[in-house]
Write an enzyme that holds these catalytic residues in place. Structure first.
Site, PDB file in Angstrom:
ATOM      1  N   TYR A  48      53.767  30.990 -89.387  1.00 21.48           N
ATOM      2  CA  TYR A  48      53.729  31.352 -90.008  1.00 21.48           C
ATOM      3  C   TYR A  48      53.311  32.829 -90.426  1.00 21.48           C
ATOM      4  CZ  TYR A  48      48.758  32.039 -90.482  1.00 21.48           C
ATOM      5  OH  TYR A  48      47.213  32.575 -90.360  1.00 21.48           O
ATOM      6  N   ARG A  84      58.425  11.356 -84.725  1.00 24.43           N
ATOM      7  CA  ARG A  84      56.957  12.067 -84.107  1.00 24.43           C
ATOM      8  C   ARG A  84      57.381  11.849 -82.294  1.00 24.43           C
ATOM      9  NH1 ARG A  84      52.641  10.288 -82.035  1.00 24.43           N
ATOM     10  NH2 ARG A  84      50.423  12.634 -82.234  1.00 24.43           N
ATOM     11  N   HIS A 113      55.777  14.262 -79.084  1.00 24.43           N
ATOM     12  CA  HIS A 113      55.432  15.493 -78.512  1.00 24.43           C
ATOM     13  C   HIS A 113      56.437  16.585 -78.750  1.00 24.43           C
ATOM     14  CE1 HIS A 113      51.725  12.917 -78.868  1.00 24.43           C
ATOM     15  NE2 HIS A 113      50.984  13.689 -79.532  1.00 24.43           N
ATOM     16  N   LYS A 117      51.174  33.511 -84.693  1.00 20.90           N
ATOM     17  CA  LYS A 117      50.715  33.066 -86.148  1.00 20.90           C
ATOM     18  C   LYS A 117      50.726  31.684 -86.197  1.00 20.90           C
ATOM     19  CE  LYS A 117      49.839  35.262 -90.049  1.00 20.90           C
ATOM     20  NZ  LYS A 117      48.703  35.026 -89.594  1.00 20.90           N
ATOM     21  N   GLU A 145      37.551  38.855 -83.131  1.00 22.44           N
ATOM     22  CA  GLU A 145      38.219  39.361 -84.955  1.00 22.44           C
ATOM     23  C   GLU A 145      37.813  38.252 -85.831  1.00 22.44           C
ATOM     24  OE1 GLU A 145      42.179  37.839 -84.744  1.00 22.44           O
ATOM     25  OE2 GLU A 145      41.785  35.971 -83.684  1.00 22.44           O
ATOM     26  N   LEU A 168      45.423  37.505 -82.605  1.00 26.85           N
ATOM     27  CA  LEU A 168      46.247  38.002 -83.525  1.00 26.85           C
ATOM     28  C   LEU A 168      46.468  39.483 -83.630  1.00 26.85           C
ATOM     29  CD1 LEU A 168      48.361  36.007 -85.208  1.00 26.85           C
ATOM     30  CD2 LEU A 168      47.765  37.318 -87.050  1.00 26.85           C
TER      31      LEU A 168
HETATM   32  N1  PDD Z   1      46.036  36.154 -91.672  1.00 28.46           N
HETATM   33  N2  PDD Z   1      43.483  37.520 -87.458  1.00 28.46           N
HETATM   34  C1  PDD Z   1      43.590  35.897 -87.683  1.00 28.46           C
HETATM   35  C2  PDD Z   1      43.410  35.199 -86.854  1.00 28.46           C
HETATM   36  C3  PDD Z   1      44.739  36.219 -89.153  1.00 28.46           C
HETATM   37  O1  PDD Z   1      44.900  34.692 -89.696  1.00 28.46           O
HETATM   38  C4  PDD Z   1      45.197  36.758 -89.296  1.00 28.46           C
HETATM   39  C5  PDD Z   1      45.640  37.106 -90.889  1.00 28.46           C
HETATM   40  C6  PDD Z   1      44.261  38.403 -89.138  1.00 28.46           C
HETATM   41  C7  PDD Z   1      45.448  40.469 -89.651  1.00 28.46           C
HETATM   42  O2  PDD Z   1      46.702  40.538 -89.630  1.00 28.46           O
HETATM   43  P1  PDD Z   1      47.485  40.712 -90.365  1.00 28.46           P
HETATM   44  O3  PDD Z   1      46.901  42.474 -91.071  1.00 28.46           O
HETATM   45  O4  PDD Z   1      48.316  41.119 -90.229  1.00 28.46           O
HETATM   46  O5  PDD Z   1      47.111  39.860 -91.753  1.00 28.46           O
HETATM   47  C8  PDD Z   1      43.811  38.576 -87.786  1.00 28.46           C
HETATM   48  C9  PDD Z   1      46.676  35.925 -93.167  1.00 28.46           C
HETATM   49  C10 PDD Z   1      46.633  36.849 -93.930  1.00 28.46           C
HETATM   50  C11 PDD Z   1      46.264  34.304 -92.900  1.00 28.46           C
HETATM   51  O6  PDD Z   1      46.257  33.507 -92.421  1.00 28.46           O
HETATM   52  O7  PDD Z   1      46.463  34.169 -94.225  1.00 28.46           O
END
Ligand code: PDD
Length: 283
Positions: A32, A102, A104, A149, A181, A205
């Protein structure tokens, strides 16, 4: 009435139906993105598209860079259809490996990915930006591909819930005694006047906001150090802040119930934040 995009069609949200066999539902088998829209303009689309295409390729979902690029016009149409061309909005985009019985292992070749996008009105919180937020620390038991992501967000869900229950906004993820983070943001710690943040790796991320924040820091003469910060350094730091698409930048003024510095947003944070906001709002 909200109009969303699902598999090539623009439909009322209530009519957007996904199969219970969808691998996003059954396995969290999807990628996503969340993008920010300001006055009808998507912030850093190219960066988000590149990350999404890289993620889809890494998990071998057959939805290539050209198809991801084509989602820009989908986003623009959602912004227009939902009356979001002025003010701010966010768009959630998701591509899963599609619906199939389903197993895996991957579904049969030719199973179409499920493609979904939805735009919502967004109001940036001046309070969060100006006064800062509280955070808690939380054990980072997520997997070892946090650079992707993926829709599977159990680690982030449990971390953010712990923060929520403590009356805090964010959970700062600690792995092996190091700050990685936030649960849904990247984290920055001011040490000796420099901004320190975990280096890009499989454990965080690669935040789009992170890139722009580090650029903003350098632009105002703040040194950037992409090296791990220990939990002890985090707890002793005069300034901490977080950044992400729906957070932009927010000072962290309390961690685990203890004030950060004097408990107010610090000068380095404010300088970097001001410069970042110029970039975000194109001023
Ligand atoms: N989250 N780290 C993680 C684990 C994240 O899920 C996100 C973003 C970030 C920041 O990334 P960016 O600057 O590209 O939004 C860092 C999004 C916004 C969410 O899950 O809604």
């Amino acid at each position: 009435m909200t109009t969303v995009y699902l598999n090539g069609a623009y439909v009322p949200k209530a009519d957007a139906k996904v199969s219970v066999d969808d691998r996003g539902f059954v396995f969290g088998d999807g990628i996503y993105e969340v993008v920010r829209v300001i006055e009808g303009r998507i912030f850093a689309w190219a960066d988000h598209a590149a990350r999404m295409a890289r993620g889809l390729e890494a998990v071998r979902i057959p939805f290539g860079a050209a198809e991801v690029a084509s989602l820009e016009s989908v986003c623009m149409k959602l912004v227009a259809e939902n009356g979001l061309t002025s003010g701010e909005a966010t768009i959630y985009l998701q591509v899963t490996r599609g619906a199939a019985p389903r197993t895996h292992y991957f579904p049969p070749a030719g199973t179409p990915p499920t493609v979904y996008a939805a735009a919502s009105k967004f109001t940036a919180s001046a309070d969060m930006r100006d006064k800062g937020v509280k955070a808690v620390t939380f054990p980072d038991f997520r997997w070892a591909r946090c650079d992707l992501k993926t829709v599977n967000l159990m680690g982030a869900v449990l971390a953010r819930q712990a923060a929520h229950e403590a009356g805090a906004y964010e959970a700062l993820m600690l792995r092996d005694g190091m700050l990685m983070e936030g649960a849904a943001t990247n984290a920055f710690v001011v040490i000796n006047g420099a901004v320190r943040t975990y280096p890009l790796s499989n454990y965080i991320l690669p935040g789009i906001t992170r890139t722009y924040v580090l650029e903003a820091a350098r632009a105002v003469g703040v040194r950037v150090v992409e090296e791990p910060v220990t939990a002890a350094e985090l707890h002793g730091a005069p300034e901490v802040f977080i950044a992400g698409t729906t957070t932009d930048t927010a000072p962290v003024v309390m961690i685990d119930g203890r004030p950060v510095g004097d408990g107010k947003p610090g000068p380095v944070t404010k300088r970097v934040q001001a410069e970042f906001l110029k970039r975000l709002y194109g001023r």
